[in-house]
Design a protein around this motif. Structure first.
Motif, short mmCIF file in Angstrom:
data_model
loop_
_atom_site.label_atom_id
_atom_site.label_comp_id
_atom_site.label_asym_id
_atom_site.label_seq_id
_atom_site.Cartn_x
_atom_site.Cartn_y
_atom_site.Cartn_z
N ALA A 43 0.82 -1.22 0.00
CA ALA A 43 0.00 0.00 0.00
C ALA A 43 0.84 1.26 0.00
O ALA A 43 0.50 2.26 -0.62
N GLY A 44 1.94 1.15 0.70
CA GLY A 44 2.66 2.36 0.98
C GLY A 44 2.80 2.36 2.48
O GLY A 44 3.47 1.49 3.05
N GLU A 45 2.07 3.23 3.15
CA GLU A 45 2.19 3.26 4.60
C GLU A 45 0.86 2.84 5.21
O GLU A 45 -0.21 3.16 4.70
N VAL A 46 0.95 2.12 6.33
CA VAL A 46 -0.26 1.72 7.05
C VAL A 46 -0.19 2.24 8.48
O VAL A 46 0.83 2.04 9.15
N ARG A 47 -1.23 2.90 8.92
CA ARG A 47 -1.31 3.30 10.33
C ARG A 47 -2.38 2.45 11.02
O ARG A 47 -3.51 2.37 10.54
N PHE A 48 -2.01 1.88 12.14
CA PHE A 48 -2.90 1.02 12.92
C PHE A 48 -3.31 1.81 14.16
O PHE A 48 -2.47 2.16 14.99
N ARG A 49 -4.58 2.13 14.29
CA ARG A 49 -5.01 3.06 15.33
C ARG A 49 -6.23 2.57 16.08
O ARG A 49 -7.21 2.12 15.46
N LYS A 50 -6.19 2.71 17.39
CA LYS A 50 -7.39 2.40 18.18
C LYS A 50 -8.15 3.67 18.50
O LYS A 50 -7.55 4.75 18.63
N LYS B 243 -9.11 -6.98 30.43
CA LYS B 243 -7.91 -7.66 29.92
C LYS B 243 -7.51 -7.05 28.56
O LYS B 243 -6.33 -6.82 28.30
N HIS B 244 -8.51 -6.81 27.72
CA HIS B 244 -8.17 -6.27 26.40
C HIS B 244 -7.66 -4.83 26.48
O HIS B 244 -6.75 -4.45 25.74
N VAL B 245 -8.23 -4.05 27.36
CA VAL B 245 -7.75 -2.68 27.53
C VAL B 245 -6.26 -2.71 27.89
O VAL B 245 -5.45 -1.93 27.36
N GLU B 246 -5.92 -3.61 28.78
CA GLU B 246 -4.51 -3.75 29.18
C GLU B 246 -3.65 -4.22 28.00
O GLU B 246 -2.59 -3.65 27.72
N ALA B 247 -4.14 -5.21 27.29
CA ALA B 247 -3.37 -5.79 26.18
C ALA B 247 -3.11 -4.77 25.07
O ALA B 247 -2.07 -4.81 24.40
N ALA B 248 -4.05 -3.85 24.89
CA ALA B 248 -3.94 -2.89 23.78
C ALA B 248 -3.42 -1.54 24.25
O ALA B 248 -3.50 -0.56 23.49
N LYS B 249 -2.89 -1.50 25.44
CA LYS B 249 -2.57 -0.18 26.00
C LYS B 249 -1.50 0.57 25.22
O LYS B 249 -1.43 1.81 25.28
N ASP B 250 -0.69 -0.14 24.47
CA ASP B 250 0.37 0.55 23.72
C ASP B 250 -0.01 0.90 22.28
O ASP B 250 0.81 1.49 21.56
N VAL B 251 -1.20 0.54 21.88
CA VAL B 251 -1.62 0.90 20.52
C VAL B 251 -1.88 2.42 20.47
O VAL B 251 -2.50 2.97 21.38
N THR B 252 -1.39 3.05 19.43
CA THR B 252 -1.57 4.50 19.30
C THR B 252 -3.04 4.84 19.10
O THR B 252 -3.73 4.19 18.32
N GLU B 253 -3.49 5.86 19.80
CA GLU B 253 -4.88 6.31 19.63
C GLU B 253 -5.02 7.12 18.34
O GLU B 253 -4.14 7.91 18.00
N VAL B 254 -6.13 6.95 17.69
CA VAL B 254 -6.39 7.67 16.45
C VAL B 254 -6.51 9.16 16.71
O VAL B 254 -7.02 9.59 17.75
N SER B 255 -6.03 9.95 15.78
CA SER B 255 -6.12 11.41 15.88
C SER B 255 -6.73 11.96 14.60
O SER B 255 -6.82 11.26 13.58
N LEU B 256 -7.12 13.20 14.65
CA LEU B 256 -7.66 13.84 13.45
C LEU B 256 -6.61 13.86 12.34
O LEU B 256 -6.95 13.77 11.16
#
Lengths: 200, 200, 200, 200
Positions: D33-40, D58-71
């Protein structure tokens, strides 16, 4: 931009959607689309029903030389714009009847990847002008089409009722003036431009 | 007709849906419903966001003494009318947030068999005034509610934009006059009458 | 509870919705509804189309003695349950054609205040089983009907696919067993009970 | 084909949509694709609510390092795939809250012409797996996005539940196996391919 086969497909009882479709055809031709086919959906109502409404009877006569849409038109098209009135928030039976004949094309994948959008009309300002287009888009999604509704991508949208799902009018009340025509033109040109890129 | 517990639940940023809800409350009281609860949905937007819009800030202040809706109000109600603006054709997050807290009631069957309908507003005439209400009704159906949208059951419908899914207005453009008020009244009275029969 | 006139109206090409409708009729009779009318929607497809599908041809023959629905049935009914397959997320043209003939009744208010709900089928588990019913409900709302979809008001819902908008099946894949029949029965009985109260 | 900026944006309470999103990310990377951003999407539920559900906690803890989506992610993206669970047929409030912050971008036309599609999950096979995606698409249309739902453009569709509106699963019941993964991959690759052509 590569050439685009644009099908303008409409159903009209008393002429409103015929007019919208004419403007769509004009916009398609002016966009340098390539080829534009202007097609009416077959009238299936019984003559007695039509005869009870003078405007309907008159429009059937006026449009008698317009070519009826065929399955070949769907297969041929890269981009399709429908212009159809609402029937209680859904598609008229004439339109649905045509759609119900597309199973053969669909099962061979011949309806996939078309660019599609719609225009509509209703008797009341909020009497199906949004929901009818969303029903159309459901069917387009089943076909595997790419939906290019106008959103708010042009000032003409705001001046013509602000319908992001597609241009719409209140039949017999909204004046079919340049504000409407401009919004039709924008919707078609944007669709053709996107179709041209995908065809490239 | 037996007595009816009517909940008028609204979310309003700049006052339009507050006004519609006030008229719904008045119609409910005049219908001899029984008891009417007038409730606002909690504002969850950050203060900085609100402060950027003077009308929003002003309305938050003006409505500060209105009781916030609680789960108990839902359980108590026989009939519920929502008045909420659109957000891109869907429900505002404030409304969705309240709805997302109802899982406990739902799983115990406490949301079933409520009579429900809605009113809405959008910035554009065709900018979500129909689709927002259909999204609300999806959720109401998941709850097991009975949808009593107005359809075209009264002349006031035709004079107020003809929205069969529920009264709606173009915020800041439609005048909030007696035509609108009459349609709100009809919508509420019909709902209360039906709820009264079901309660008997 | 007062007596209820229940219309079971179906369209079926190859038999699935005929079976669902039969169960709805049985549930209506067992509910002590009053009178139940079992009606098919007229087949409008050309014979050549039908002849290309042996199951379709067979079902047309099998159902040839079922009375076709008329406008009088709609006027007569207090409660209506539709059972219809999807066509790309919308109603089949046969159904739409019947709906398109109701303008006269609608304009006299003769379709208002009916209790209505629907059942459906699709070829794929997620191929229109929800969206078709929401399209039906749009039309019902335009009529001024009261929507009594099942929601999750009974354990049978969870055992039959959990469709809150109405019972649905994957045609040719889901076994039409007691789980389905129980959910049909619940949907009909709840509707009849509510209609009975409104009629009282 | 020119390069595409793909944003994979998900909200997940107990992990299902996180998994679907991971597969979408993988498919995006494999598509060149080019670049992919994975955002929660940011969790906004109160800690006490989360604590009542061990899987959620448990899932909140597991995903705590995923970058939050921004505008900024929205503005940056050429193509966006959302993966979100249903809430009574509509979007979760967490998702709606993010969407409600996009007014500024929207009014500047920065959300127009994105390629968009969605995936979803529900607790029941027919408990919102279709309607939730149609609600998402309404919002996308308001943005001026181009909807590239999968339709039936690949055999993997039929093997994964046949949802033309987007891949969907019954959370906790459907096995998240290769059939699902293949359908996710197809949906993403088709979207990226189309986005690449439009970017050229």
């Amino acid at each position: 931009m590569s050439k685009v086969n644009l099908a303008v497909i409409y159903y009209s009882a008393t002429g409103t959607n015929h007019q919208l479709a004419k403007w769509a055809e004009e916009a398609g031709k002016n966009s340098g689309a390539g080829e534009v086919r202007f097609r009416k959906i077959k009238e299936t109502a019984p003559k007695e029903a039509i005869a009870q409404n003078k405007d309907w009877e008159k429009h059937v006569e006026a449009a008698k030389d317009v070519t009826e849409v065929s399955l070949d038109d769907l297969e041929w098209a890269d981009a399709i714009i429908f212009s159809i009135p609402t029937r209680y928030g859904n598609l008229p039976s004439q339109v649905q009847q045509f759609i119900d004949t597309t199973g053969g094309l669909w099962s061979k994948g011949k309806l996939a990847n078309k660019i599609a959008c719609g225009m509509t009309s209703a008797s009341n300002p909020h009497g199906g002008q949004e929901t009818t287009l969303m029903s159309l888009y459901k069917t387009m999604i089943h076909w595997g089409a790419i939906i290019v509704a106008p959103g708010y991508t042009d000032p003409s949208l705001f001046e013509s009722g602000g319908n992001p799902y597609g241009l719409s009018v209140t039949a017999g009340k909204d004046k079919l003036d340049d504000k409407i025509k401009n919004a039709v033109s924008h919707q078609v040109k944007r669709m053709v431009e996107i179709a041209g890129k995908l065809n490239a």
